[in-house]
Design an enzyme around this catalytic site. Structure first.
Site, PDB file in Angstrom:
ATOM      1  N   ARG A 116       0.822  -1.233   0.000  1.00 30.18           N
ATOM      2  CA  ARG A 116       0.000   0.000   0.000  1.00 30.18           C
ATOM      3  C   ARG A 116       0.846   1.270   0.000  1.00 30.18           C
ATOM      4  NH1 ARG A 116      -3.562  -2.819   3.814  1.00 30.18           N
ATOM      5  NH2 ARG A 116      -5.085  -3.883   2.506  1.00 30.18           N
ATOM      6  N   GLU A 180      11.397  19.356 -23.961  1.00 29.15           N
ATOM      7  CA  GLU A 180      10.688  19.629 -22.700  1.00 29.15           C
ATOM      8  C   GLU A 180      11.316  20.824 -21.970  1.00 29.15           C
ATOM      9  OE1 GLU A 180       7.918  18.053 -21.911  1.00 29.15           O
ATOM     10  OE2 GLU A 180       7.994  16.025 -22.742  1.00 29.15           O
ATOM     11  N   GLU A 232      -3.423  18.059 -10.988  1.00 24.97           N
ATOM     12  CA  GLU A 232      -3.939  18.611 -12.248  1.00 24.97           C
ATOM     13  C   GLU A 232      -5.430  18.906 -12.154  1.00 24.97           C
ATOM     14  OE1 GLU A 232      -1.784  16.755 -15.508  1.00 24.97           O
ATOM     15  OE2 GLU A 232      -3.451  17.194 -16.846  1.00 24.97           O
ATOM     16  N   ARG A 237      -1.350  22.689 -13.676  1.00 33.50           N
ATOM     17  CA  ARG A 237      -0.454  21.609 -14.114  1.00 33.50           C
ATOM     18  C   ARG A 237      -0.733  21.218 -15.569  1.00 33.50           C
ATOM     19  NH1 ARG A 237       1.905  16.382 -10.764  1.00 33.50           N
ATOM     20  NH2 ARG A 237       3.210  15.681 -12.470  1.00 33.50           N
ATOM     21  N   ASN A 241       1.204  20.227 -20.380  1.00 34.09           N
ATOM     22  CA  ASN A 241       0.851  19.413 -21.542  1.00 34.09           C
ATOM     23  C   ASN A 241       0.934  20.202 -22.848  1.00 34.09           C
ATOM     24  OD1 ASN A 241       0.323  17.181 -19.897  1.00 34.09           O
ATOM     25  ND2 ASN A 241      -1.756  17.905 -19.481  1.00 34.09           N
ATOM     26  N   HIS A 244       1.405  18.480 -26.123  1.00 35.44           N
ATOM     27  CA  HIS A 244       1.220  17.043 -25.917  1.00 35.44           C
ATOM     28  C   HIS A 244      -0.013  16.492 -26.629  1.00 35.44           C
ATOM     29  CE1 HIS A 244       4.446  17.587 -23.107  1.00 35.44           C
ATOM     30  NE2 HIS A 244       4.387  16.350 -22.661  1.00 35.44           N
ATOM     31  N   HIS A 248       0.612  13.787 -29.073  1.00 33.39           N
ATOM     32  CA  HIS A 248       0.031  12.458 -28.818  1.00 33.39           C
ATOM     33  C   HIS A 248      -0.528  11.867 -30.122  1.00 33.39           C
ATOM     34  CE1 HIS A 248      -2.223   9.408 -26.490  1.00 33.39           C
ATOM     35  NE2 HIS A 248      -3.140   9.575 -27.431  1.00 33.39           N
ATOM     36  N   HIS A 262       8.959  10.487 -27.737  1.00 35.96           N
ATOM     37  CA  HIS A 262       7.979  11.357 -27.077  1.00 35.96           C
ATOM     38  C   HIS A 262       8.364  12.837 -27.212  1.00 35.96           C
ATOM     39  CE1 HIS A 262       5.083  12.753 -24.119  1.00 35.96           C
ATOM     40  NE2 HIS A 262       6.073  13.313 -23.429  1.00 35.96           N
TER      41      HIS A 262
END
Ligand code: NAD
Ligand code: GLY
Length: 361
Positions: A116, A180, A232, A237, A241, A244, A248, A262
């Protein structure tokens, strides 16, 4: 040594950056060692290229996995968890993720669910992982339905960055990570974008001061955003992206393969997002040109053709709808009012995006 903190209350953690830090990691890893050993999960390339440099100040128990995106899988996750249980890793223990984003995402997810939740330390070894994936606690594996669709938010306890790791990283991977870096300038720091225009070539050529500066500025930007919007939810946040959603679609079209890394998809995606913003009258066309130029000068793709994609707009926007962020037949786009002025636009009509893409080279 540079230190940047991610401020998340009792889950806050430091990011330490220094050239040669791998060889002095014993100075900071002490609190994370139990007894006289520490479990380090890595991949075969990283272990061969950088393993001997890591001084953890304790016996390293290495778990060396195959390199590559396919390692972020149910099978590797299950085998890793079994191995960690066999090694009697406890909830209060820390395991070390020593590698690029693949190792960081997999180990972070294993740490999130082992008993956990146990602790973990990130030692990122690619530029992409040093400026993005090792910070912020997003962890995931890929499943048949798509990339990064099963995962958890689980923050590391420490991020230890040695820019010298980049000495052995293939140049194409360095360039992909650099996309990035540029992203942080484009999102909210026009001064840093200017810095990239002036210093990008030196960074890519391996200049130590330029590398450290780029990593420190990028990580500080990411840490601030994560501190404000860890999960997010507020939209802050989501700015990370930028590029992206377009990227994508390009990655999906090229089969999420080595045909387009990527960071290369993100580079072309950011150039497209700025061009789309300029076409809509949101952003000065000169800013879209500067965006494409800084990326092209780094040898990154900035067009559909450059990314090796010949698909039409309808096909590419269909890919976008498989993005995790899609909901109710649409998705938020990160657009820009200029360099350093990115914002979330939830009202973009996908038909407009498809028509725009049909006009792109
Ligand atoms: P990667 O981990 O596959 O590393 C790229 C290649 O470089 C691999 O072959 C690796 O073995 C090799 N390598 C790594 N470090 C090296 C070194 N110092 N010297 C020599 N070779 C080295 O790829 P990546 O680009 O680091 O990460 C991509 C992954 O990151 C994707 O799965 C993506 O989904 C994920 N990601 C996650 C986040 C996040 O917030 N969690 C953000 C961005 C990307
Ligand atoms: N790489 C995007 C994020 O961490 O939110």
């Amino acid at each position: 040594m540079r230190r940047i903190d991610v401020a998340l209350g009792d889950r806050s953690y430091p990011i330490l950056i220094e050239s040669g830090l791998l060889g002095r990691a014993d100075e900071v890893l002490g609190p994370f060692v139990r007894g006289d050993r520490i479990v380090v999960v890595t991949d075969e390339n990283v272990w061969a290229a950088r393993g001997a440099k890591l001084d953890a100040g304790a016996e390293i128990v290495p778990i060396v996995l195959p390199a590559g995106e396919a390692t972020k899988s149910w099978g590797q996750l299950a085998a890793l968890l079994d191995k960690l249980l066999e090694l009697a890793v406890e909830r209060s223990d820390h395991i070390v993720a020593f590698g690029g984003g693949v190792i960081g995402d997999l180990v972070g997810f294993a740490a999130a669910i082992l008993k956990r939740g146990c602790g973990f330390v990130q030692i990122p070894t690619t530029l992409l992982a040093q400026v993005d994936s090792s910070v912020g606690g997003k962890t995931a594996i890929n499943v048949p339905a798509g990339k990064n669709l099963v995962g958890a938010f689980h923050q590391p306890s420490l991020v230890l960055i040695d820019p010298d790791c980049l000495d052995t990283l293939p140049p194409r991977e360095v360039r992909a990570g650099y996309a990035e870096v540029v992203k942080y300038g484009l999102i909210g720091d026009p001064g840093f974008f200017d810095w990239c225009e002036a210093n990008g070539a030196a960074l890519l050529a391996g200049d130590a001061a330029a590398r450290t500066q780029a990593i420190a500025v990028s990580v500080a930007a990411k840490a601030a955003i994560v501190g404000e919007d860890e999960r997010e939810t507020s939209g802050r946040r989501a700015l990370l992206n930028l590029g992206h959603t377009f990227g994508h679609a390009l990655e999906a079209e090229t089969g999420f393969s080595d045909r387009l890394l990527h960071g290369e998809g993100v580079a072309a995606g950011m150039a497209l997002a700025f061009r789309f913003s300029a076409e809509r009258g949101l952003c000065p066309p000169e800013d879209a040109d500067r965006t494409a130029n800084v990326l092209a000068e780094a040898g990154l793709p900035t067009t559909l053709a450059g990314a090796g994609v010949a698909a039409d707009g309808a096909r590419l926007t269909a890919h976008m709808l498989h993005d995790k962020k899609a909901s109710g037949g649409t998705l938020p786009f990160i657009l820009a009012r200029g360099i350093g002025r990115a914002f979330v636009d939830k009202s973009v009509d996908l038909a407009d995006v498809a028509a725009f893409l049909d006009r792109q080279p």
